[in-house]
Scaffold this motif. Structure first.
Motif, short mmCIF file in Angstrom:
data_model
loop_
_atom_site.label_atom_id
_atom_site.label_comp_id
_atom_site.label_asym_id
_atom_site.label_seq_id
_atom_site.Cartn_x
_atom_site.Cartn_y
_atom_site.Cartn_z
N LEU A 25 0.82 -1.21 0.00
CA LEU A 25 0.00 0.00 0.00
C LEU A 25 0.86 1.26 0.00
N ASP A 26 2.03 1.21 0.67
CA ASP A 26 2.92 2.37 0.66
C ASP A 26 3.54 2.57 -0.72
N ASN A 27 3.85 1.47 -1.42
CA ASN A 27 4.46 1.56 -2.75
C ASN A 27 3.44 1.94 -3.82
N ALA A 28 2.28 1.33 -3.76
CA ALA A 28 1.24 1.59 -4.76
C ALA A 28 -0.09 1.75 -4.04
N PRO A 29 -0.47 2.98 -3.70
CA PRO A 29 -1.73 3.19 -2.97
C PRO A 29 -2.93 2.58 -3.72
N GLY A 41 -15.05 -25.23 1.59
CA GLY A 41 -15.49 -25.75 0.31
C GLY A 41 -16.20 -24.77 -0.60
N GLN A 42 -16.35 -23.54 -0.17
CA GLN A 42 -17.04 -22.54 -0.99
C GLN A 42 -16.05 -21.46 -1.39
N GLN A 43 -16.16 -21.03 -2.65
CA GLN A 43 -15.26 -19.99 -3.14
C GLN A 43 -15.85 -18.61 -2.88
N TYR A 44 -14.98 -17.71 -2.43
CA TYR A 44 -15.36 -16.32 -2.17
C TYR A 44 -14.48 -15.43 -3.02
N ARG A 45 -15.10 -14.44 -3.64
CA ARG A 45 -14.37 -13.48 -4.48
C ARG A 45 -15.06 -12.13 -4.32
N TYR A 46 -14.37 -11.18 -3.69
CA TYR A 46 -14.92 -9.84 -3.48
C TYR A 46 -13.80 -8.88 -3.14
N GLN A 47 -14.16 -7.60 -2.97
CA GLN A 47 -13.19 -6.56 -2.65
C GLN A 47 -13.49 -5.97 -1.28
N ILE A 48 -12.41 -5.58 -0.60
CA ILE A 48 -12.54 -4.87 0.67
C ILE A 48 -11.95 -3.49 0.48
N SER A 49 -12.72 -2.46 0.81
CA SER A 49 -12.21 -1.10 0.64
C SER A 49 -11.25 -0.74 1.77
N ILE A 50 -10.35 0.18 1.44
CA ILE A 50 -9.31 0.62 2.38
C ILE A 50 -9.39 2.13 2.51
N THR A 51 -9.23 2.61 3.76
CA THR A 51 -9.14 4.05 3.99
C THR A 51 -7.82 4.32 4.70
N GLU A 52 -7.47 5.58 4.76
CA GLU A 52 -6.26 5.96 5.48
C GLU A 52 -6.56 7.16 6.36
N THR A 53 -5.86 7.22 7.49
CA THR A 53 -5.99 8.36 8.39
C THR A 53 -4.59 8.93 8.61
N PRO A 54 -4.49 10.25 8.80
CA PRO A 54 -3.18 10.83 9.06
C PRO A 54 -2.71 10.52 10.48
N CYS A 55 -1.41 10.33 10.63
CA CYS A 55 -0.82 10.12 11.95
C CYS A 55 -0.40 11.49 12.51
N HIS A 56 -0.27 11.60 13.82
CA HIS A 56 0.04 12.88 14.45
C HIS A 56 1.40 13.43 14.04
N GLY A 58 3.09 12.83 11.19
CA GLY A 58 3.30 12.64 9.76
C GLY A 58 3.01 11.20 9.35
N GLY A 59 2.94 10.99 8.07
CA GLY A 59 2.63 9.67 7.55
C GLY A 59 1.14 9.40 7.58
N LYS A 60 0.80 8.15 7.34
CA LYS A 60 -0.61 7.78 7.32
C LYS A 60 -0.76 6.34 7.79
#
Length: 155
Positions: A25-29, A41-56, A58-60
């Motif tokens: 995530l740091d290399n390619a947001p 035995g069951q296949q799962y295929r989906y997406q999970i969204s990602i958010t970011e928060t600023p750190c006190h 600097g950075g995230k």
């Protein structure tokens, strides 16, 4: 009052943590992570969204958004789909420990520190070499108080 130990804890479920994806995530947001896996035995295929928060200072910090409730979480647990612990109604292992077991655990830790044989049936031992007298007296006093509470609860 804690839940009975028959309840599942977080250790019983597979999990993914955001720290596993930190470098990528740091290399390619990215705004989502695509999951493709088999569970019971069951296949799962989906997406999970990602958010970011600023750190006190600097950075995230990156977070998963729970697919079920939308809460931010650093860890998601699998029970079919990956969701946060609140959605599964899961508890930490320490939240499932019974009060009497907590007392036995505390007595055991004190006995290890005092270098005494394990088990309250063995009574007191000698002061360990190098331990200050006041520390020894405080630990023995705490030990005796907890043992008395255990005996009261057992009767």
């Amino acid at each position: 009052m804690p839940k009975f130990a028959a309840t599942h804890s977080l250790n019983d479920y597979p999990k993914i943590t955001i720290s596993n994806y930190k470098k990528s995530l740091d290399n390619a947001p990215a705004e989502t992570i695509k999951l493709n896996y088999f569970y019971l035995g069951q296949q799962y295929r989906y997406q999970i969204s990602i958010t970011e928060t600023p750190c006190h200072y600097g950075g995230k910090r990156h977070w998963f958004n729970c697919p079920q409730c939308g809460r931010r979480a650093s860890t998601l647990y699998c029970h079919g789909r990956y969701v946060c612990r609140q959605c599964l109604g899961l508890h930490y292992k320490s939240q499932l420990i019974q009060p009497l077991d907590r007392l036995f655990s505390r007595v055991s830790k004190i006995r290890v520190r005092l270098q005494w044989q394990q088990g309250i049936a063995y009574g007191h031992g000698n002061k360990p070499k190098g331990m200050h007298k006041t520390t020894f007296a405080r630990l023995v006093n705490e030990h005796d108080e907890i043992v008395n509470r255990i005996v009261e609860k057992m009767l």
